[in-house]
Design a protein around this motif. Structure first.
Motif, short mmCIF file in Angstrom:
data_model
loop_
_atom_site.label_atom_id
_atom_site.label_comp_id
_atom_site.label_asym_id
_atom_site.label_seq_id
_atom_site.Cartn_x
_atom_site.Cartn_y
_atom_site.Cartn_z
N TRP A 114 30.50 46.27 45.58
CA TRP A 114 30.53 45.45 44.37
C TRP A 114 29.21 44.73 44.18
CZ3 TRP A 114 35.81 42.48 44.93
CH2 TRP A 114 36.85 43.42 44.96
N SER A 115 28.77 44.69 42.93
CA SER A 115 27.52 44.03 42.58
C SER A 115 27.80 42.65 42.00
CB SER A 115 26.77 44.89 41.56
OG SER A 115 25.64 44.21 41.10
N ASN A 116 26.99 41.69 42.40
CA ASN A 116 27.09 40.33 41.88
C ASN A 116 26.17 40.22 40.67
OD1 ASN A 116 27.31 37.60 41.43
ND2 ASN A 116 26.57 36.98 43.43
N ASP A 117 26.64 40.74 39.56
CA ASP A 117 25.86 40.77 38.33
C ASP A 117 26.14 39.49 37.54
OD1 ASP A 117 24.22 41.67 36.31
OD2 ASP A 117 25.76 42.94 35.40
N HIS A 118 25.40 38.41 37.85
CA HIS A 118 25.60 37.10 37.22
C HIS A 118 27.01 36.58 37.44
CE1 HIS A 118 21.71 37.78 35.40
NE2 HIS A 118 22.15 38.91 34.89
N TRP A 120 30.79 37.31 40.00
CA TRP A 120 31.63 38.40 40.51
C TRP A 120 32.67 38.89 39.52
CZ3 TRP A 120 29.79 40.88 44.38
CH2 TRP A 120 29.00 40.22 45.33
N GLU A 121 32.80 38.27 38.36
CA GLU A 121 33.88 38.59 37.43
C GLU A 121 33.86 40.06 36.98
OE1 GLU A 121 32.06 35.79 37.28
OE2 GLU A 121 33.66 34.43 37.89
N LYS A 122 32.69 40.59 36.70
CA LYS A 122 32.60 41.99 36.25
C LYS A 122 33.10 42.96 37.33
CE LYS A 122 29.36 45.25 34.16
NZ LYS A 122 27.97 45.46 33.75
N SER A 123 32.66 42.75 38.55
CA SER A 123 33.10 43.62 39.65
C SER A 123 34.60 43.46 39.91
CB SER A 123 32.32 43.32 40.93
OG SER A 123 31.00 43.81 40.82
N GLY A 125 36.88 42.60 37.75
CA GLY A 125 37.60 43.26 36.65
C GLY A 125 37.65 44.76 36.83
N ALA A 126 36.53 45.36 37.22
CA ALA A 126 36.47 46.81 37.43
C ALA A 126 37.30 47.24 38.63
CB ALA A 126 35.02 47.25 37.60
N LYS A 128 40.22 46.00 39.62
CA LYS A 128 41.67 45.70 39.53
C LYS A 128 42.57 46.85 39.99
CE LYS A 128 41.91 41.81 36.50
NZ LYS A 128 42.50 41.16 35.37
#
Length: 133
Positions: A114-118, A120-123, A125-126, A128
């Motif tokens: 998982w990437s911490n792209d600004h 962790w929410e994006k990772s 979500g993907a 789930k």
């Protein structure tokens, strides 16, 4: 012990300790696990806050998924030590693996990076469909 047993437990590994495929028989032991004498794990419900509290500055993490059934005999659900991460009562007890600090291909079912792209929410979500209690 938790009221409802989880299907999976998760180990979060920082980018400084990359996990390569194929997963070896035994991964290196983290400093916190070595000091504690057990492997710190999280349930799916605990992963988001574990990321935010302990991995907020990491560019990426390796998330290892461990079938609970395969390690249940060596798991104790315990309160986290206050000096380590402070009280987190809304998350309940944390799974700690007491098996001689062994975590490797025999325990790990799958891995995700998982990437911490600004944040962790994006990772999260993907992930789930993969991050299951």
């Amino acid at each position: 012990m938790a009221e409802i047993e989880p299907t999976y437990l998760y180990k979060l590994v920082p980018s400084t300790a990359p996990v390569h495929q194929p997963i070896p028989d035994r991964l290196p032991v983290s400093e916190i696990d070595q000091q504690s004498g057990f492997v710190h794990l999280s349930t799916a419900l605990q992963v988001p806050n574990t990321l935010k509290l302990f991995f907020k500055d990491e560019p990426l993490v390796y998330v290892l998924r461990i079938p609970y059934e395969s390690v249940a005999r060596d798991i104790r659900f315990e309160d986290p030590e206050g000096r380590v991460c402070g009280p987190r009562p809304e998350e309940g007890l944390f799974p700690h693996l007491y098996n001689g600090l062994k975590l490797g291909k025999d325990e790990i079912e799958s891995m995700s990076v998982w990437s911490n792209d600004h944040g962790w929410e994006k990772s999260l979500g993907a992930a789930k469909p993969w991050l299951l209690y």
